[in-house]
Design a protein around this motif. Structure first.
Motif, PDB file in Angstrom:
ATOM      1  N   UNK A  84       5.403   8.922 -11.255  1.00  0.00           N
ATOM      2  CA  UNK A  84       4.005   8.664 -10.894  1.00  0.00           C
ATOM      3  C   UNK A  84       3.915   7.404 -10.037  1.00  0.00           C
ATOM      4  N   UNK A  85       4.753   6.415 -10.356  1.00  0.00           N
ATOM      5  CA  UNK A  85       4.816   5.211  -9.520  1.00  0.00           C
ATOM      6  C   UNK A  85       6.179   5.192  -8.834  1.00  0.00           C
ATOM      7  N   UNK A  86       6.331   6.061  -7.855  1.00  0.00           N
ATOM      8  CA  UNK A  86       7.659   6.264  -7.291  1.00  0.00           C
ATOM      9  C   UNK A  86       8.041   5.135  -6.347  1.00  0.00           C
ATOM     10  N   UNK A  87       9.151   4.467  -6.619  1.00  0.00           N
ATOM     11  CA  UNK A  87       9.571   3.368  -5.745  1.00  0.00           C
ATOM     12  C   UNK A  87       9.949   3.850  -4.346  1.00  0.00           C
ATOM     13  N   UNK A  88      10.264   5.117  -4.207  1.00  0.00           N
ATOM     14  CA  UNK A  88      10.666   5.630  -2.898  1.00  0.00           C
ATOM     15  C   UNK A  88       9.478   5.794  -1.962  1.00  0.00           C
ATOM     16  N   UNK A  89       8.286   5.947  -2.507  1.00  0.00           N
ATOM     17  CA  UNK A  89       7.141   6.314  -1.668  1.00  0.00           C
ATOM     18  C   UNK A  89       6.623   5.182  -0.783  1.00  0.00           C
ATOM     19  N   UNK A  90       6.353   3.994  -1.331  1.00  0.00           N
ATOM     20  CA  UNK A  90       5.727   2.973  -0.478  1.00  0.00           C
ATOM     21  C   UNK A  90       6.646   2.433   0.610  1.00  0.00           C
ATOM     22  N   UNK A 149      -2.241   1.332  -5.519  1.00  0.00           N
ATOM     23  CA  UNK A 149      -1.267   1.428  -4.440  1.00  0.00           C
ATOM     24  C   UNK A 149      -1.451   2.755  -3.698  1.00  0.00           C
ATOM     25  N   UNK A 150      -1.662   3.796  -4.474  1.00  0.00           N
ATOM     26  CA  UNK A 150      -1.786   5.093  -3.856  1.00  0.00           C
ATOM     27  C   UNK A 150      -3.027   5.165  -2.980  1.00  0.00           C
ATOM     28  N   UNK A 151      -4.111   4.629  -3.521  1.00  0.00           N
ATOM     29  CA  UNK A 151      -5.341   4.653  -2.727  1.00  0.00           C
ATOM     30  C   UNK A 151      -5.177   3.829  -1.471  1.00  0.00           C
ATOM     31  N   UNK A 152      -4.433   2.759  -1.617  1.00  0.00           N
ATOM     32  CA  UNK A 152      -4.223   1.919  -0.456  1.00  0.00           C
ATOM     33  C   UNK A 152      -3.507   2.721   0.642  1.00  0.00           C
TER      34      UNK A 152
END
Lengths: 749, 241
Positions: free
Chosen positions: B77-83, A5-8
């Motif tokens: 690390x997998x922050x729901x706020x970011x995407x 996801x981050x790379x995307x």
């Protein structure tokens, strides 16, 4: 390449194609981050700062603090890592010192009253005029009428205390100190039981079992930051220690105990004697226990306090009392401490004496994990605090009002707000009879509003000072307070004002110094001459800089050499408490408590402290009344209902907060609000619970106010107001039905 | 593969030590120019506390217990706020921090809506301080204007200052030297901050404690804030994830 996801996101933000190629070539992905050309928060440029050590004077314990100063402005207060009391930690109160400094409603210069007394109408005048007027007053009464002048202050310690005392003595004025929530009962018990003038240190971190009777030591009692630091160490230790809180109120400290035991108000001392009875009858005492306690007349006298005999009064089952006693005797080192509520009853002194006597039975007096005596102060003339008792203030209020045996012509008030703290004596009305009232407050508080002349002093971050904390850390300590910013307004140091007055009055012999800073330097020179302690220097100048840099002087070697008395004076019996208000007419015990941040009311003018949620109710900006949830439901009381709280002495209003942690027999109200004057953040906000406490209920031995000995009844006024608080619907908070947010384990690791 | 950064900042919160005193709350507000929380703001449920202490009740009188839980941004690390941010105002940096870029934020509040920990706050109005109180504001930290989200940054200004000073002086960043305002204040040392990449750091050592857990772990957010369970030998029941 797995497309995470981050790379995307990286790809989506930059050039997708370029990014893929770079990624394939192994170029560090950092270069591909989506960053705008403007500054990112992580690139924030920091300014140049200086940190100065000084003391926090927000509450009666002084913590050592360091203050960050940028371009002459104070920016942040932090604990001084070196200072023995708080070891780099601090409380919300310390932090709020900046708001005292930069408060928009600070008094900016001397003033003379122009309107009616109490109207709050003043006219600005110069320091020359103000001092001339004060000197003229002082000259007028010098001589046979000197005792009609009263210098009323907070309990001053250290050099300022010495200067004030010398000033009052040289002039012949009456000096009085006011502790709004007084510790005279505790000081008295420590003197009786341990033979000590100073309060001892409590070795919480090395104790294995703590039995606390009412002392809210993690929130407001004596030296809460210091105790919290110790508590953190206590909790980090393995095997893990245990902590039992016996209290009529569920305080913030009770909330952190392994077990909270509710006790009927005022029966703490009787329970302590019962615990002693169990230890003696089951022969559980420590080898170090004085034989006078385990076999003599005292042991005989406590025999009547068997758990069966006291269970009904104290409200704890006999078997539970036995368990409490056995735990206390077996989990050594164990520590018994008491304060706050048990001290606030008509039998306060004997309650505390009985509680502190328990430490002898388990060998904890003067030993690791127990009571550690504090040594004599390093400089003999320096007072270590303590105030006049409530009884003495009661007499003074009567004298102000009646003019007998002699009127008070001039009242000088510094560092206290008796109109608020002594509201149940109607001190405001009493002030009306005083010839002239002079206030040195930096703020227009309730008492200053009654003054005729206001000579505002610096706030502590602009001023010199020192402190000898009581209780100290177990060794000699002198904390030094230095100005960390230039004074903002046309104010002066209280010490300097006294010295100026002394010169004008021809009292240079007793007070020969030109400024208060010189007084401090003189004292520091004596410390330097001792050649011991935390600051080593070849000459005095270097020593003085060292002391200022470190925030004080201390000598870890200079411990108390006092030995506990072989046959301590112990209470053979503890009387039952008595209350103002009959059970029938006034069904609830009123248990006032110091607000966690406003404390006795002195922090009410600072917005951070008003906005700090109470740990248990999360209430802010208000006076609330805690009442048992079931009881509230029976009475039809809901949160936010405006309740009239009526005692035999008066009525106040508070907003209801039904709580499951409150006994159905009691109601609890925080002290601190209810100011008519004290700046925009405090005025006309909440109620002053001091106002309804029965003045005639005093501790029998000391004359301290028995502030938990008043009973009340509650009436719904029919009005409702929103109780401001942090928790509740719509507030941030993990709103989940899941129960695993706070996880709990029974086994330590 | 992304290059691993030198540091990965994290925090351990030992619930057995937290006394709920709120020292962290005010320390944070002083350091980070958080607007004054007035009575009206509390009543509107718009108070801003980057770190807060929640209190949970257990049982009824007289067998009642209160549990304290400090909650701040978990720097997932997998922050729901970011995407969900349409303008990349919130992103994850190389050192494990969830960062908010104020001048990108357009105030959609999607991030606030998507954060399960409720640690993101919106400025409904331009913050007001009386002129004299503005003297206290920290020049290292932006004052957020109306329409902007804000949240805990792990005191990024302190991280930058301390790491830069260490680099300039050519020394290794000493463990414990760098502390956000909350951890610095905390009287009981409930909060421990440090570098999770350094296996010898205090925070790494504490994180290995068998009492460790993460808040709402099953959501898979993988926070950099690790909690240690409250110890209560007399607990009515043990609560585990």
């Amino acid at each position: 390449m797995a497309l995470s996801r981050r790379k995307f996101l990286v790809l989506a933000g930059g050039s997708a194609l370029g990014a893929v190629i770079f990624e394939a070539c192994g170029v560090p992905s950092r270069e591909l981050l989506v960053e705008s050309p403007i500054e990112m928060p992580e690139d924030a440029v920091t300014g140049l700062d200086n940190w100065y050590a000084t003391l926090c004077r927000q509450c009666s314990t002084s913590e050592g603090v360091i203050v960050r100063v940028i371009e002459g402005r104070a920016k942040k207060v932090e604990g001084n890592p070196d200072y023995p009391i708080n070891l780099g930690k601090h409380s919300a109160c310390c932090e709020a010192g900046l708001q005292a400094l930069y408060h928009p409603d600070r008094l900016r210069g001397p003033m003379r009253r122009v309107g009616e007394r109490g109207s709050g109408e003043f006219q600005e005048i110069s320091w020359e005029e103000a001092l001339d007027e004060l000197v003229a007053e002082l000259k007028k009464y010098r001589g046979s009428d000197a005792d009609t002048v009263v210098l009323a202050t907070d309990p001053l310690r250290g050099h300022l205390g010495m200067v004030a005392k010398r000033f009052a003595d040289a002039y012949g004025a009456r000096a009085m100190a006011l502790e709004p929530v007084e510790q005279s009962v505790l000081r008295g018990a420590v003197k009786v039981v341990y033979g000590q003038e100073q309060l001892p240190d409590f070795d919480i971190e090395n104790a294995n079992h703590i039995l606390s009777f009412g002392a809210d030591f993690l929130s407001t009692w004596l030296s809460p930051v210091r105790f919290a630091v110790k508590y953190g160490q206590f909790r980090g230790k393995r095997p893990r220690g245990t902590f039992v809180q016996i209290e009529s109120r569920f305080s913030a400290t009770a909330a952190n105990a392994d077990e909270w035991v509710f006790i009927k108000p005022g029966y703490e001392g009787i329970l302590a004697l019962s615990i002693a009875q169990v230890i003696i009858s089951e022969r559980l005492w420590d080898a170090k226990a004085p034989p006078a306690m385990t076999g003599g007349a005292w042991a005989q006298s406590v025999q009547s306090y068997s758990p069966e005999n006291v269970a009904k009064d104290v409200g704890i089952a006999p078997e539970r009392i036995r368990e409490l006693a056995r735990e206390f005797a077996r989990r050594k080192p164990s520590l018994a401490l008491g304060g706050d509520l048990p001290a606030a009853h008509t039998n306060g002194s004997s309650n505390l004496s009985a509680i502190y006597a328990l430490n002898y039975l388990v060998g904890s007096v003067g030993n690791k994990g127990g009571i550690i005596f504090n040594p004599e102060p390093p400089l003999p003339e320096l007072p270590i605090g303590g105030g006049e008792t409530y009884k003495q203030w009661h007499d003074m209020a009567d004298r102000l009002r009646s003019g007998r045996p002699k009127p008070v012509n001039l009242l000088l008030v510094r560092g206290i707000n008796p109109v608020h703290s002594l509201a149940n004596l109607d001190f405001k009305d009493a002030l009306n009879q005083v010839g002239k009232v002079v206030s040195f407050s930096s703020f227009m508080d309730d008492t200053t509003a009654m003054a005729d002349l206001v000579l505002p002093e610096h706030v502590y971050l602009e001023d010199w000072g020192d402190d000898l904390p009581n209780p100290g850390p177990g060794y000699r300590l002198v904390g030094i307070q230095q100005p960390i910013v230039r004074p903002l307004y046309n104010t002066r140091s209280f010490g300097d004002i006294l010295l100026t007055l002394a010169q004008e009055l021809g009292m240079e012999r007793q007070l020969p110094w030109g400024s208060f800073k010189e007084v401090l330097e003189d004292g520091a020179e004596k410390l330097f001459d001792m050649g011991k302690g935390s600051v080593k220097a070849p000459g005095f100048k270097a020593f003085w800089s060292g002391v200022l840099q470190r925030g004080g002087w201390w000598d870890v070697e200079a411990k108390s050499t006092a030995v506990a008395p072989v046959s301590p004076q112990l209470p053979e019996k503890v009387e039952k408490p008595s209350f103002a208000g009959s059970d029938g007419e006034y069904p609830f015990h009123l248990l006032p408590f110091q607000h966690p941040t406003l404390t006795d009311g002195r922090g009410a003018h600072l917005p951070w402290l008003q906005a700090t949620p109470d740990p248990l109710t999360s209430t802010v900006w208000h006076t609330w009344i805690e009442i048992n949830t079931v009881k509230a439901e029976e009475m039809g009381i809901k949160e936010g209902d405006v309740i009239a709280v009526e005692s035999p002495h008066g009525t106040i209003e508070a907003l209801a907060y039904p709580s499951r942690a409150v006994s159905p027999e009691v109601v609890c109200i925080p002290i601190g609000q209810g100011h008519t004057y004290f700046g925009r953040y405090a005025e006309r906000r909440g109620s002053n619970v001091f106002a309804i406490l029965a003045p005639e209920k005093n501790d029998k031995e000391t004359g301290a106010l028995a502030w938990a000995a008043t009973k009340v009844r509650l009436t719904k006024t029919g009005r409702w107001a929103r109780l401001s608080k942090f928790e509740g619907e719509g507030s941030p908070g993990i709103q989940t039905e899941e129960r695993d947010v706070v996880q709990i384990t029974r086994t330590e690791s | 593969m992304a290059q691993q950064s030198e540091h990965k900042w994290g925090m351990v919160i030992d619930l057995d030590k937290c006394i709920g005193c709120q020292a962290c709350v005010i320390a944070c507000q002083a350091e980070n120019n958080v607007p004054l929380n007035t009575e009206e703001i509390f009543n509107q449920k718009r108070a801003i506390e980057w770190i807060r202490v929640e209190r949970y009740w257990e049982g009824e009188f007289p067998n009642v217990k209160a549990r304290f839980l400090p909650v701040l941004c978990q720097h997932c690390e997998n922050a729901p706020c970011e995407p969900v941010c349409p303008v990349y105002a919130t992103y994850h940096n190389q050192e494990g921090l969830n960062v908010q870029v104020y001048n990108r934020c357009v105030g959609t509040r999607y991030c606030q809506n998507n954060c399960p920990y409720h640690v993101r706050f919106f400025n409904y109005w331009t913050p007001q301080w009386p002129e004299s109180l503005r003297n206290q504001l920290n020049p290292d930290v932006t004052v957020r204007s109306r329409g902007i989200m804000e949240k805990c940054t792990f005191c990024i200004q302190r991280i930058r200052r301390t790491t830069r000073n260490a680099k300039r002086e050519g020394r290794k960043l000493e463990d414990g030297l760098l502390q956000p305002a909350c951890a610095q204040a905390c009287p009981t040392s409930t909060l421990t901050f440090g570098d999770l990449n350094d296996p010898d750091s205090k925070v790494s050592q504490l994180a290995k404690n068998s009492r460790n857990y993460k808040l709402l772990e099953k959501l898979g957010t993988d926070p950099n804030v690790i909690y240690l369970k409250k110890v209560d030998p007399k607990a009515a029941e043990e609560l585990h994830a």
